[in-house]
Design an enzyme around this catalytic site. Structure first.
Site, PDB file in Angstrom:
ATOM      1  N   PHE A   1      37.123  33.794  33.010  1.00 12.85           N
ATOM      2  CA  PHE A   1      38.050  35.053  32.773  1.00 12.85           C
ATOM      3  C   PHE A   1      39.014  34.597  31.705  1.00 12.85           C
ATOM      4  O   PHE A   1      38.987  33.672  31.088  1.00 12.85           O
ATOM      5  CB  PHE A   1      38.581  35.118  34.185  1.00 12.85           C
TER       6      PHE A   1
ATOM      7  N   SER B   1      30.591  37.561  39.399  1.00 12.64           N
ATOM      8  CA  SER B   1      31.786  37.089  39.887  1.00 12.64           C
ATOM      9  C   SER B   1      32.920  37.880  39.398  1.00 12.64           C
ATOM     10  O   SER B   1      32.895  38.562  38.407  1.00 12.64           O
ATOM     11  CB  SER B   1      32.122  35.604  39.075  1.00 12.64           C
TER      12      SER B   1
ATOM     13  N   CYS C   1      37.729  32.528  41.485  1.00 13.69           N
ATOM     14  CA  CYS C   1      36.171  33.213  41.282  1.00 13.69           C
ATOM     15  C   CYS C   1      35.384  33.494  42.326  1.00 13.69           C
ATOM     16  O   CYS C   1      35.151  32.384  43.132  1.00 13.69           O
ATOM     17  CB  CYS C   1      35.541  32.319  40.385  1.00 13.69           C
TER      18      CYS C   1
ATOM     19  N   THR D   1      32.022  35.248  44.597  1.00 17.80           N
ATOM     20  CA  THR D   1      30.533  36.055  44.224  1.00 17.80           C
ATOM     21  C   THR D   1      30.355  37.318  44.853  1.00 17.80           C
ATOM     22  O   THR D   1      30.556  37.306  46.343  1.00 17.80           O
ATOM     23  CB  THR D   1      29.736  35.185  44.727  1.00 17.80           C
TER      24      THR D   1
ATOM     25  N   ALA E   1      35.009  30.345  51.125  1.00 16.91           N
ATOM     26  CA  ALA E   1      34.620  29.123  51.878  1.00 16.91           C
ATOM     27  C   ALA E   1      35.934  28.585  52.106  1.00 16.91           C
ATOM     28  O   ALA E   1      36.910  28.718  51.718  1.00 16.91           O
ATOM     29  CB  ALA E   1      33.802  28.210  50.902  1.00 16.91           C
TER      30      ALA E   1
ATOM     31  N   HIS F   1      39.152  28.702  38.963  1.00 18.42           N
ATOM     32  CA  HIS F   1      39.095  27.295  39.930  1.00 18.42           C
ATOM     33  C   HIS F   1      40.652  27.012  40.388  1.00 18.42           C
ATOM     34  O   HIS F   1      41.183  26.278  39.606  1.00 18.42           O
ATOM     35  CB  HIS F   1      38.224  26.157  39.401  1.00 18.42           C
TER      36      HIS F   1
ATOM     37  N   THR G   1      52.754  32.921  30.046  1.00 20.60           N
ATOM     38  CA  THR G   1      53.193  31.910  29.245  1.00 20.60           C
ATOM     39  C   THR G   1      54.278  31.124  29.771  1.00 20.60           C
ATOM     40  O   THR G   1      55.481  31.885  30.317  1.00 20.60           O
ATOM     41  CB  THR G   1      53.703  32.247  27.894  1.00 20.60           C
TER      42      THR G   1
END
Length: 240
Positions: free
Chosen positions: A2, A47, A54, A56, A72, A110, A156
């Protein structure tokens, strides 16, 4: 992958705890709506970054105005997705394609950890937010003027306090209207993904050092041996 440029804000329509006999057992099933603008070219198995995580796509409604995902247990532990409920607002971004300009930075989706909002201060028409990391070890990957993803938003870093495990960002007025952060209050948790570059550099240095230490003929071992011999020689000379 992404870019950290949030495309739209979705709404959690359903949030269901799964038991151990259900698919994805002990995790959560969530349905996200108010996002038809990004679903026209999304397929099952694609995704979507949801608050920087991320996830699914497993189902659509017939009109393709909402999508379903499974979350999960590991994701629930690492992120703030376990704090969602029906009506929660979430940042959404589709995975990049080869035609997309990389306007933010490379975001994997992640999430490393969460951080709590410790300060929120207006600065003209911008807002400065300060966050404190839950796991302090991740502060070493955050540097002033470096990239950070906060709930999937590429920002930033404007300041880092390594003693208190805090960092700050400044959000301009345009971005405030496009993401969920301005709706958050002090003490709430946000998802943090540090810049991958720092983690890669650290791992390469660690592997290289370990390799040289294990090799007695390596340049590092020769340097260490030379320094030790020099120091011993100096100590012997001083005793004389």
């Amino acid at each position: 992958m992404f870019t950290g440029l949030v495309e739209t804000i979705g709404t959690v329509l359903e949030y269901t705890q799964l038991d151990t006999t259900s698919s994805g057992g002990n995790g959560v099933s969530a349905v996200i709506g108010d996002c038809s603008s990004i679903l026209s070219d999304v397929h099952l198995g694609d995704s979507i970054s949801t608050n920087g995580v991320c996830l699914t796509v497993t189902e659509f409604d017939e009109a393709k105005t909402q999508f379903k995902v499974g979350i999960a247990p590991e994701t629930l532990r690492r992120s703030n997705l376990g704090e969602l409920k029906k009506g929660s607002k979430v940042n959404l971004e589709r995975a990049v394609t080869s035609e997309v300009r990389l306007g933010g930075h490379v975001v994997q989706g992640h999430v490393d950890t969460v951080a709590s909002i410790t300060k929120r201060e207006p600065d003209g028409n911008a807002i400065t937010f300060t966050f404190q990391l839950r796991e302090k070890e991740y502060i070493h990957y955050i540097v002033e003027k470096g990239f950070i993803a906060v709930d999937g938003t590429s920002l930033t870093v404007t300041n880092v306090n390594y003693d208190t495990n805090e960092f700050s960002i400044m959000m301009v007025s345009y971005t405030q209207s496009k993401v969920t952060l301005p709706q958050r209050t002090l003490g709430e948790n946000v998802n943090i993904e540090v810049d991958l570059t720092g983690k890669l550099i650290e791992k390469q240095i660690e592997l290289n050092l370990n390799s040289q230490i294990e090799n007695k003929d390596s340049s590092l071992n020769k340097l260490i041996t030379s320094l030790i011999e020099k120091k011993i020689t100096e100590l012997i000379s001083n005793k004389k």
